[in-house]
Every structure is written in structure tokens, then in C-alpha cells.
Scaffold this active site. Structure first.
Site, PDB file in Angstrom:
ATOM      1  CD  GLU A 162      -2.780  -1.170   2.462  1.00 63.90           C
ATOM      2  OE1 GLU A 162      -2.367  -0.518   3.451  1.00 63.90           O
ATOM      3  OE2 GLU A 162      -3.787  -1.903   2.501  1.00 63.90           O
ATOM      4  CB  SER A 248      18.188  -6.564  -9.334  1.00 65.77           C
ATOM      5  OG  SER A 248      17.453  -5.783  -8.429  1.00 65.77           O
ATOM      6  CG  HIS A 377       7.790 -10.566 -10.695  1.00 64.17           C
ATOM      7  ND1 HIS A 377       8.498 -11.696 -10.347  1.00 64.17           N
ATOM      8  CD2 HIS A 377       8.706  -9.583 -10.885  1.00 64.17           C
ATOM      9  CE1 HIS A 377       9.786 -11.421 -10.343  1.00 64.17           C
ATOM     10  NE2 HIS A 377       9.944 -10.148 -10.659  1.00 64.17           N
ATOM     11  CB  SER A 378       7.574  -6.558  -8.471  1.00 61.77           C
ATOM     12  OG  SER A 378       7.512  -5.980  -9.770  1.00 61.77           O
TER      13      SER A 378
END
Length: 485
Positions: A162, A248, A377-378
Site C-alpha cells: 500500500e 537484482s 511478481h512485483s
């Protein structure tokens, strides 16, 4: 020098051949799950590091022909033996790597077996044990902490997600549907074990004591962030928790974990390394190099693959044709097991056993945890564009690992509705307070962008810093007003 080199090489080959035969003491009172390529454990009378320093004391063992011949040379004139009569299909040739029987029948190995490798499970969908003997028993204290941390992960994912949608942080990635893999594996490990994560394992840090404030500091990239604001949110790292910083780039952590495991072995440490990755990571060359390196060097490393069905938007059906990931471990000579990743007890049992094997027998282990990514996924992804929303919802509700484990601890009288409400309310308040603190904290100074790489920074870094400061002076409206110089 030539004599010294020859003797050194001879010692190394002797050491390797002896090490290859080492086994391990396994607690026979504890259930051991079935791993592919399972050989009966052996029992060295002394720890491995004793033999590393005293190669002549290493006992030999011919029970396993693959291990006993790994580092032996085949000698001319002694390689061809007959077994039984003299027909062609009974001849055995000791090729480099071990004896091989011949056959006059031309037969190709099938691309896959007719039946898929079975998946180890302890709890059924209603949170009840399938049997009472096939898992490692855990105490009430450990079980309650496992569940409370899994519930904390759910609350943390909701609030940080959020926060990203509100524009307060730039990026976030959830663990929805994979909480059991995070927490149960962490609970089965020891603190000295080094963790090489991907980016969906914050639960391992949570289990080890990483605070909600530390999570918030990293996501907001403030001055208290251990990465000093130089990483994307959720790229956690903590040396005090033996948790290597997230990168990453996909699968680069796997070879690193193997190298670190080999160092632990050389030091005679009672620890292993553990590395996590997704099914998409197995499509990278680093995965294959790491498994082969680990198998050949017999490194105490545990590979945990979260096979959640999707590499962002690419399904496993477009990634490989093999029977998942476990068979790949077997192909490289790595003992492997397939586990229900939504079953916390199964994950705990498999990882606890895998750790004991990895350290006692000095060998790598591959665990394929079958699960489903029940979230996007993100925050940069909308998974409803490539998979049905109803499918996501079914997995999120019907196969929720947190709910399944809660049913089990409730059936033991260790949890209640009152405890549930109190815990989630408390965690939500603590997280909101942590976010407010992290958001108001000062950002790291500009100099931190150029620090920690070189002992003496080269001239080009000084030039880059000077150029950045000039840009900020010319265009101050493009930078936050509270950004320190």
C-alpha cells in the site's frame, strides 16, 4: 621446485580421493525424507577438518563405486574385466569416472520418466498430519514463532504494498503464497549458516531478528539503511544476520553460495550455505555452473528453488521440458527432493534433514519447493494480464500455507482467535509507526554514492561526484528539498 610440485599434486589427489569417501552420522531416531541419489550415510570417526589437515588418516570406503573411483586414474592393461561369461553384454570397462557395462542393445534414455517425481508432504489441506511419523517434531515454542512470523509477513506485505501504491516508496515485492518456504526453512537452519537470497526471502531475515524498523529503513532508503540508500527497496542485507545483500540480477548468488560453502568446508566449520532462487533462475547459466561446481567439489550448500510456476510472466511450460527442477540436481550428481512448499512442516523437515546431510556428509542438496506465486511478481507487474484472476484467487485462499499451518497449531491447542487478532493488530501498529519513523529520517549524503568500492577513490569517481553536485545546483527542482549534499 619440480619435486615439490609433484609431491603437492600427489597429496591433493590423495586428499580428494579420501574426502570423497567420507560420510556422516545421522540421528537414526529422526525421520529422514527421501532424497534422490540417496546412499546409506557413513560415519567418520573424526570431523572433516581433521582429515583435511591429515590426509593419510582418512579411511577408505568402497561401498560407493562412484565416490571411490572419482579421483583414481585408470591404468592401461587393467581397465578391461569380464563378469560371468565372455558375452559382449557382460564386459565392463573402467572408463575415467567409473566402471560401465556394455550392451548390444541400442537404447536411448527417455526424455522423462512416465511418472513425475512425487512431492513430499506432511499436512493435508485441512492442516492435519497425513501420518504421525514422517516429519521432524517441533516444539510449541518453535511452531508458534513460525506461525507468528508467517502472519507478520502477510501484514508487512500488505502495508508496504500500500505504501508503494501511495507513492511513498518506489518499489515492492511480496511473498504471498510463499510464506512457509521463507519461515519454515529459516527455522530449520542455524544462525551461523550463510544465506544467499534472491529477493523473495525477507522471512529468513525476520526469523533471525531483523526488526520491522530495519525493514522500513531499507525500503525508504534513509540514513539508517545498511545499504545507505544505494539499493532498490526489498534488497535487504545484513552482515550481523549472515544474510548476503540481495542482488537484482537473477541467479548470480548461486555460484557465490557454492564458493562460500567450499570455504566453510576448508575451515572445518560446522555450518553450510543456503541459497534461494526461483524457477526462472534455473534457466540461467549460473544455476548449472553452481550445481556442477558444488557436486564436484562436494560443497556443503543447500539449493532451495521456489518453483512457483512463473518467471514473472513466463510459465514453467515455456521454460523447460524436464520434470521440474529436482531431476536437474540428480543429473549433476546432487541429492535432491521435491517438497510441498505450502506445507510448513514438510519444508521444516526437509531443510532440517538437508542441513544435517550437507554438513555431516559434506555434499550439496537441492530442494525443489512446489508452490504458487499468489501475488503479482512485483509492484511493476499485473499478473492478471497473463493468468486468470480466478486461478490466483483459488491458490491464495484454498492453498494458503499460513492458514494450513494455523489449523495445525490450533489443533494442538497452541493458538486461538484471540491470539490471532492481538498479533495482527500489534504488528500492523508497529509497522505503521516504523514507516513514519523511516519516512521522516534523513537521507544518506551524496558522498555515500561513491563510497565503499575503492580504498582510495580513483579520479573518475571524484569527477562524477563533482558533476552530480553541479547538476543538482543547476536543477534543484528535480531533487527532493531534504536531500543532503
Amino acid at each position: 621446485m619440480a619435486l615439490y610440485t609433484a609431491r603437492s599434486r600427489s597429496l591433493i589427489y590423495h586428499l580428494k580421493s579420501k574426502l570423497a569417501s567420507l560420510g556422516a552420522v545421522i540421528n537414526q531416531n529422526c525421520w529422514v525424507p527421501h532424497f534422490t541419489d540417496h546412499h546409506p550415510p557413513l560415519s567418520p570417526s573424526r570431523p572433516t577438518h581433521h582429515y583435511l589437515r591429515n590426509p593419510d588418516a582418512i579411511p577408505t570406503n568402497d561401498a560407493n563405486p562412484f565416490l571411490s573411483h572419482r579421483f583414481k586414474f585408470t591404468q592401461a592393461g587393467k581397465r578391461l574385466d569380464l563378469i560371468g561369461n565372455s558375452t559382449d553384454d557382460t564386459r565392463v570397462l573402467n572408463f575415467p569416472g567409473g566402471e560401465v557395462k556394455f550392451t548390444p542393445e541400442m537404447k536411448f534414455i527417455p526424455q522423462s520418466s512416465t511418472e513425475r517425481i512425487r512431492c513430499y508432504r506432511v499436512l493435508d489441506d485441512n492442516g492435519q498430519p497425513i501420518t504421525n511419523r514422517n516429519f521432524v517434531q517441533i516444539s510449541e515454542e518453535v511452531a508458534v514463532k513460525m506461525y507468528s512470523d508467517m502472519a507478520t509477513l502477510q501484514v508487512m506485505d500488505t502495508i508496504f504494498y500500500e505504501a508503494q501504491r501511495q507513492g511513498r516508496i518506489s518499489f515492492y515485492l511480496t511473498t504471498i503464497g510463499e510464506e512457509a518456504i521463507n519461515i519454515a526453512s529459516a527455522a530449520a537452519l542455524h544462525f551461523d549458516d550463510l544465506i544467499f537470497p534472491q529477493y523473495r526471502e525477507p522471512g529468513v531475515l525476520l526469523w533471525r531478528g531483523f526488526t520491522l524498523q530495519e525493514f522500513a529503513n531499507q525500503c525508504f532508503g534513509n540514513k539508517a539503511d545498511y545499504g545507505r540508500g544505494r539499493q532498490m527497496p526489498i534488497h535487504y542485507g545484513s552482515s550481523k544476520h549472515n544474510y548476503i545483500t540481495v542482488s537484482s540480477t537473477v541467479a548470480t548468488q548461486l555460484p557465490h553460495a557454492v564458493g562460500a560453502a567450499y570455504a566453510l568446508k576448508m575451515d572445518g566449520r560446522d555450518a553450510c550455505t543456503v541459497t534461494y532462487f526461483g524457477d526462472g533462475g534455473t534457466s540461467e547459466g549460473d544455476f548449472h555452473a553452481a550445481l556442477n561446481f558444488a557436486a564436484v567439489m562436494e560443497a556443503p550448500v543447500i539449493f532451495i528453488c521456489r518453483n512457483n510456476g512463473w518467471a514473472i510472466s513466463t510459465p514453467v511450460s515455456d521454460q523447460f521440458r524436464s520434470d521440474g527442477i529436482a531431476v536437474r540436481g540428480q543429473a549433476y550428481g546432487v541429492r535432491s527432493i521435491r517438497v510441498d512448499g505450502n506445507d510448513a512442516l514438510a519444508m521444516f523437515s526437509a531443510v532440517e534433514t538437508a542441513r544435517r546431510i550437507a554438513i555431516d556428509e559434506q555434499r550439496p542438496i537441492l530442494i525443489e519447493a512446489l508452490t504458487y506465486r499468489a501475488g503479482h511478481h512485483s509492484t511493476s507487474d499485473d499478473s492478471t494480464k497473463y493468468r486468470p484472476a480466478e486461478e490466483i484467487e483459488w491458490w491464495r485462499i484454498e492453498q494458503d500455507p499460513v492458514s494450513r499451518f494455523r489449523k495445525w497449531i490450533e489443533s494442538n491447542g497452541w493458538w486461538s482467535d484471540e491470539a490471532e487478532s492481538k498479533h495482527r493488530t500489534t504488528i500492523r501498529k508497529q509497522l505503521l509507526d516504523a514507516i513514519q519513523v523511516a519516512e521522516k529520517s534523513e537521507k544518506p549524503p551524496i558522498t555515500e554514492l561513491f563510497a565503499d568500492v575503492y580504498d582510495v577513490p580513483p579520479s573518475n569517481l571524484f569527477e562524477q561526484e563533482r558533476s552530480l553536485r553541479e547538476t543538482m545546483n543547476r536543477h534543484p527542482q528535480d531533487f527532493p528539498s531534504d536531500f543532503p549534499f
